[in-house]
Design a protein around this motif. Structure first.
Motif, PDB file in Angstrom:
ATOM      1  N   ILE A  36       0.827  -1.210   0.000  1.00  0.00           N
ATOM      2  CA  ILE A  36       0.000   0.000   0.000  1.00  0.00           C
ATOM      3  C   ILE A  36       0.861   1.260   0.000  1.00  0.00           C
ATOM      4  O   ILE A  36       0.613   2.207  -0.753  1.00  0.00           O
ATOM      5  CB  ILE A  36      -0.947   0.011   1.225  1.00  0.00           C
ATOM      6  CG1 ILE A  36      -1.962  -1.136   1.120  1.00  0.00           C
ATOM      7  CG2 ILE A  36      -1.686   1.352   1.336  1.00  0.00           C
ATOM      8  CD1 ILE A  36      -2.880  -1.251   2.324  1.00  0.00           C
ATOM      9  N   TRP A  37       1.894   1.267   0.829  1.00  0.00           N
ATOM     10  CA  TRP A  37       2.627   2.505   1.088  1.00  0.00           C
ATOM     11  C   TRP A  37       4.009   2.549   0.460  1.00  0.00           C
ATOM     12  O   TRP A  37       4.634   3.627   0.443  1.00  0.00           O
ATOM     13  CB  TRP A  37       2.755   2.713   2.603  1.00  0.00           C
ATOM     14  CG  TRP A  37       1.424   2.819   3.254  1.00  0.00           C
ATOM     15  CD1 TRP A  37       0.743   1.823   3.890  1.00  0.00           C
ATOM     16  CD2 TRP A  37       0.572   3.956   3.309  1.00  0.00           C
ATOM     17  NE1 TRP A  37      -0.472   2.260   4.346  1.00  0.00           N
ATOM     18  CE2 TRP A  37      -0.604   3.580   4.010  1.00  0.00           C
ATOM     19  CE3 TRP A  37       0.692   5.276   2.848  1.00  0.00           C
ATOM     20  CZ2 TRP A  37      -1.648   4.461   4.244  1.00  0.00           C
ATOM     21  CZ3 TRP A  37      -0.363   6.157   3.090  1.00  0.00           C
ATOM     22  CH2 TRP A  37      -1.507   5.755   3.773  1.00  0.00           C
ATOM     23  N   GLY A  38       4.490   1.393  -0.039  1.00  0.00           N
ATOM     24  CA  GLY A  38       5.840   1.386  -0.585  1.00  0.00           C
ATOM     25  C   GLY A  38       6.855   1.636   0.508  1.00  0.00           C
ATOM     26  O   GLY A  38       6.613   1.372   1.696  1.00  0.00           O
ATOM     27  N   THR A  55      -0.091   4.593   7.522  1.00  0.00           N
ATOM     28  CA  THR A  55      -1.117   4.579   8.561  1.00  0.00           C
ATOM     29  C   THR A  55      -0.922   3.322   9.395  1.00  0.00           C
ATOM     30  O   THR A  55      -0.245   2.382   8.975  1.00  0.00           O
ATOM     31  CB  THR A  55      -2.538   4.573   7.956  1.00  0.00           C
ATOM     32  OG1 THR A  55      -2.707   3.375   7.195  1.00  0.00           O
ATOM     33  CG2 THR A  55      -2.777   5.766   7.078  1.00  0.00           C
ATOM     34  N   PRO A  56      -1.516   3.253  10.594  1.00  0.00           N
ATOM     35  CA  PRO A  56      -1.400   2.038  11.404  1.00  0.00           C
ATOM     36  C   PRO A  56      -1.937   0.817  10.656  1.00  0.00           C
ATOM     37  O   PRO A  56      -2.759   0.945   9.745  1.00  0.00           O
ATOM     38  CB  PRO A  56      -2.257   2.374  12.631  1.00  0.00           C
ATOM     39  CG  PRO A  56      -2.256   3.865  12.704  1.00  0.00           C
ATOM     40  CD  PRO A  56      -2.223   4.331  11.284  1.00  0.00           C
ATOM     41  N   SER A  90      -4.924   0.172   7.423  1.00  0.00           N
ATOM     42  CA  SER A  90      -4.487  -0.391   6.142  1.00  0.00           C
ATOM     43  C   SER A  90      -5.231  -1.682   5.840  1.00  0.00           C
ATOM     44  O   SER A  90      -5.696  -1.905   4.716  1.00  0.00           O
ATOM     45  CB  SER A  90      -2.973  -0.642   6.164  1.00  0.00           C
ATOM     46  OG  SER A  90      -2.262   0.558   6.317  1.00  0.00           O
ATOM     47  N   LEU A  91      -5.333  -2.538   6.836  1.00  0.00           N
ATOM     48  CA  LEU A  91      -6.051  -3.797   6.671  1.00  0.00           C
ATOM     49  C   LEU A  91      -7.518  -3.557   6.347  1.00  0.00           C
ATOM     50  O   LEU A  91      -8.083  -4.168   5.426  1.00  0.00           O
ATOM     51  CB  LEU A  91      -5.907  -4.621   7.957  1.00  0.00           C
ATOM     52  CG  LEU A  91      -6.702  -5.922   8.060  1.00  0.00           C
ATOM     53  CD1 LEU A  91      -6.359  -6.874   6.925  1.00  0.00           C
ATOM     54  CD2 LEU A  91      -6.442  -6.579   9.422  1.00  0.00           C
ATOM     55  N   VAL A 128      -5.605   5.862  -0.189  1.00  0.00           N
ATOM     56  CA  VAL A 128      -6.602   6.897   0.076  1.00  0.00           C
ATOM     57  C   VAL A 128      -7.640   6.390   1.073  1.00  0.00           C
ATOM     58  O   VAL A 128      -8.023   7.101   2.012  1.00  0.00           O
ATOM     59  CB  VAL A 128      -7.283   7.342  -1.239  1.00  0.00           C
ATOM     60  CG1 VAL A 128      -8.403   8.331  -0.957  1.00  0.00           C
ATOM     61  CG2 VAL A 128      -6.260   7.949  -2.191  1.00  0.00           C
ATOM     62  N   LEU A 129      -8.102   5.147   0.879  1.00  0.00           N
ATOM     63  CA  LEU A 129      -9.094   4.576   1.802  1.00  0.00           C
ATOM     64  C   LEU A 129      -8.516   4.475   3.216  1.00  0.00           C
ATOM     65  O   LEU A 129      -9.194   4.800   4.197  1.00  0.00           O
ATOM     66  CB  LEU A 129      -9.532   3.192   1.315  1.00  0.00           C
ATOM     67  CG  LEU A 129     -10.334   3.132   0.007  1.00  0.00           C
ATOM     68  CD1 LEU A 129     -10.640   1.681  -0.363  1.00  0.00           C
ATOM     69  CD2 LEU A 129     -11.639   3.924   0.116  1.00  0.00           C
ATOM     70  N   ALA A 130      -7.260   4.022   3.315  1.00  0.00           N
ATOM     71  CA  ALA A 130      -6.626   3.898   4.627  1.00  0.00           C
ATOM     72  C   ALA A 130      -6.497   5.256   5.308  1.00  0.00           C
ATOM     73  O   ALA A 130      -6.740   5.390   6.517  1.00  0.00           O
ATOM     74  CB  ALA A 130      -5.252   3.236   4.484  1.00  0.00           C
ATOM     75  N   SER A 131      -6.124   6.280   4.543  1.00  0.00           N
ATOM     76  CA  SER A 131      -5.995   7.625   5.115  1.00  0.00           C
ATOM     77  C   SER A 131      -7.347   8.154   5.579  1.00  0.00           C
ATOM     78  O   SER A 131      -7.450   8.818   6.622  1.00  0.00           O
ATOM     79  CB  SER A 131      -5.388   8.574   4.078  1.00  0.00           C
ATOM     80  OG  SER A 131      -4.075   8.178   3.733  1.00  0.00           O
TER      81      SER A 131
END
Length: 436
Positions: A246-248, A254-255, A259-260, A318-321
Motif C-alpha cells: 500500500i505505502w511502498g 497509517t497504522p 491499512s487492513l 486513500v481509503l486507509a488515510s
C-alpha cells in the motif's frame, strides 16, 4: 459438518448460578446511559483456551469460590433488568448472579483448534440473549468446557448493554487475578442514577446507529438476511507485506488496522455492485478512558467517502488515510438520539453500516491462569446488522515460529456474500487457500 455431529461436540451440560459473596443492599439500581442502551441488541462472545498443564488442579469449586469475591466488585453484572414506569430499562442490583455452565467435549484441544470450524465455537459460549422475561435473564453467562486432553475453555457471554469489549476483557482479566488470590485493588462499580433529560435531540441524526421497530423485552436484532461468520489469521509477514504494497518504502504509513480495513472495505465493495458501502463505522478504544468501570466508552466514528466516490476505484492508500484521519466521533449524537426517546427506543450500531472494530491493542491475552496466558482467544459478536462487521484482534505474541506477531480477523457478513468476499480477500493476499 452436519448438525447431528455438531450436537455431540459439546455435551453433559450443567447449569448453576454464581453471585457476589456480599449482599449488595436493598433498592440498589443501575441506570445504563443512552449509549449503553443503544448497544443492548449486541452481545460479545469470547472463548479462552488453556492447555492441560494450566487446567490441572483448577476445579469448578475453586473457580466458583473465587468468583464470589470477584463479583463483589462487579455486582451490577449480577442484577436483572426491569423497566421504569416510562419504559426505560434499568438494572435492579438484586444479586441474582451470573449463569454458570459446565460442559464436556470429546475432542482434544489440539483437535478443536485444528478444525477451524468457526460456527462450532458458539457451542463454547452461551448464545442466550436478554428476554423475553427481563427479570429472569442474566446479562453474564460463563461456560467452562473440559476437553478430552484435560485442557479447558472459558466462554464469556457479555451483554453489550453492560459495556464495550474493553470493559468486558478487563472484567474477565480481573477474575484471572482473583484466581491467584491477589488483592483486586479495583474500585467497586458504583450504580449510576437515571440520566437527567436533555430536553432536545441531536442537531444531526447519527449515521453510526439505526433505529429498528420495537423489539419489546426480547433483546435481539432482527435480520433481513442470514448472517455467517468466518475468521482467518494474518501473520506478521503478511501484515508487513500488506503495508509495503500500500505505502511502498514511505515512512508515512497509517497504522496496520486502517491499512487492513481499507483492503477489506474495497473487497466488500467489489461484491456489492450498485450498493457499495460509501459510509462505514469505525469503533476504537478511547485513549482517555480507563476500563475499570463497566460502560460503553469506545469511540464510534463515521467515515463517509462521498456519493461520487467509487470505493472499488479508490486507491488503498486513500481509503486507509480516510479511515485514519476523517472519522467523526458520533457518541454524543447517539446518546442524544436515545435520550430523546427517554431510553425506550431500539437502535443498533454494529452492521448499521459496514463496521470495523479495532481490538488489536486490547488486553484480551492478559487473562492468566497459573501465570500462563491463553493459548488462543476467539471473539465474535451476536446481533449484527445486515451490513456486517469486521473484528481485528491480536494474534498471541510469540505464537509464530519466526517471532513476528500478526492479526486475527473475524468477519460477520450476509451468508450469500461470504464465498465472493473470500475470493476477493485471496486476490488481495489476505486469505490463503487453507482458509477456505
Amino acid at each position: 459438518m452436519g448438525y447431528p455431529q455438531e450436537e455431540t461436540l459439546v455435551y453433559d451440560i450443567r447449569l448453576s448460578s454464581v453471585g457476589p459473596g456480599q449482599v449488595s443492599g436493598t433498592d440498589v439500581f443501575h441506570s445504563p446511559t443512552g449509549l449503553d442502551l443503544t448497544m443492548k441488541l449486541h452481545y460479545l462472545r469470547t472463548v479462552y483456551f488453556f492447555d492441560n498443564e494450566v487446567a490441572q488442579g483448577i476445579t469448578i469449586m475453586r473457580i466458583k469460590e473465587r468468583m464470589f469475591s470477584w463479583f463483589n466488585h462487579y455486582f451490577i453484572t449480577c442484577g436483572r433488568f426491569r423497566r421504569s414506569e416510562s419504559g426505560r430499562p434499568f438494572i435492579k442490583c438484586n444479586d441474582c448472579g451470573a449463569r454458570f455452565i459446565e460442559a464436556k467435549c470429546d475432542k482434544s484441544l489440539d483437535e478443536w483448534l485444528e478444525m477451524k470450524d468457526w460456527d462450532s465455537y458458539k457451542l463454547l459460549a452461551s448464545q442466550q440473549v436478554i428476554g423475553p422475561d427481563l427479570s429472569f435473564s442474566p446479562s453474564i453467562l460463563l461456560q467452562v468446557t473440559h476437553f478430552r486432553c484435560g485442557g479447558i475453555s472459558l466462554g464469556l457471554s457479555w451483554a453489550h448493554v453492560l459495556g464495550d469489549p474493553f470493559a468486558a476483557f478487563e472484567f474477565i482479566n480481573t477474575w484471572g487475578r482473583s484466581m491467584t488470590y491477589l488483592d483486586l485493588n479495583k474500585p467497586i462499580n458504583i450504580p449510576r442514577p437515571v440520566p437527567k433529560p436533555t430536553g432536545h435531540g441531536p442537531q444531526t441524526e447519527p449515521v453510526s446507529s439505526k433505529r429498528v421497530d420495537p423489539v419489546g423485552d426480547h433483546w435481539i436484532l432482527p435480520n433481513n438476511c442470514k448472517m455467517d461468520t468466518f475468521s482467518f489469521q494474518l501473520t506478521g509477514s503478511q501484515m508487513n507485506y500488506l503495508q509495503a504494497q500500500i505505502w511502498g518504502p514511505s515512512g508515512d504509513q497509517t497504522p496496520p488496522f486502517e491499512s487492513l480495513c481499507a483492503v477489506i472495505w474495497h473487497c466488500v465493495a467489489r461484491v456489492r455492485p450498485g450498493f457499495e458501502p460509501k459510509t462505514v463505522t469505525v469503533c476504537k478504544p478511547d485513549p482517555g478512558h480507563g476500563n475499570d468501570i463497566i460502560g460503553n466508552n469506545q469511540v464510534i466514528s463515521k467515515v463517509e467517502a462521498g456519493g461520487e466516490t467509487s470505493i472499488t476505484e479508490t486507491d488503498f492508500k486513500v481509503l486507509a488515510s480516510m479511515l485514519a484521519e476523517q472519522g467523526i466521533d458520533e457518541r454524543n449524537q447517539i446518546e442524544e438520539a436515545m435520550e430523546k426517546d427517554e431510553g425506550v427506543a431500539d437502535f443498533f450500531v454494529y452492521g448499521a453500516n459496514l463496521s470495523f472494530v479495532d481490538l488489536e491493542e486490547t488486553n484480551v491475552y492478559d487473562l492468566e491462569l497459573k501465570g500462563k496466558k491463553p493459548r488462543f482467544v476467539y471473539t465474535t459478536l451476536q446481533g449484527v446488522g445486515d451490513d456486517g462487521v469486521v473484528l481485528v484482534m491480536p494474534w498471541p505474541k510469540g505464537a509464530n515460529k519466526n517471532g513476528s506477531d500478526g492479526k486475527f480477523v473475524t468477519m460477520i457478513l450476509p451468508e450469500d456474500q461470504i464465498l465472493k468476499i473470500k475470493s476477493e480477500l485471496k486476490i488481495n493476499g489476505l486469505l490463503l487457500e487453507s482458509d477456505f
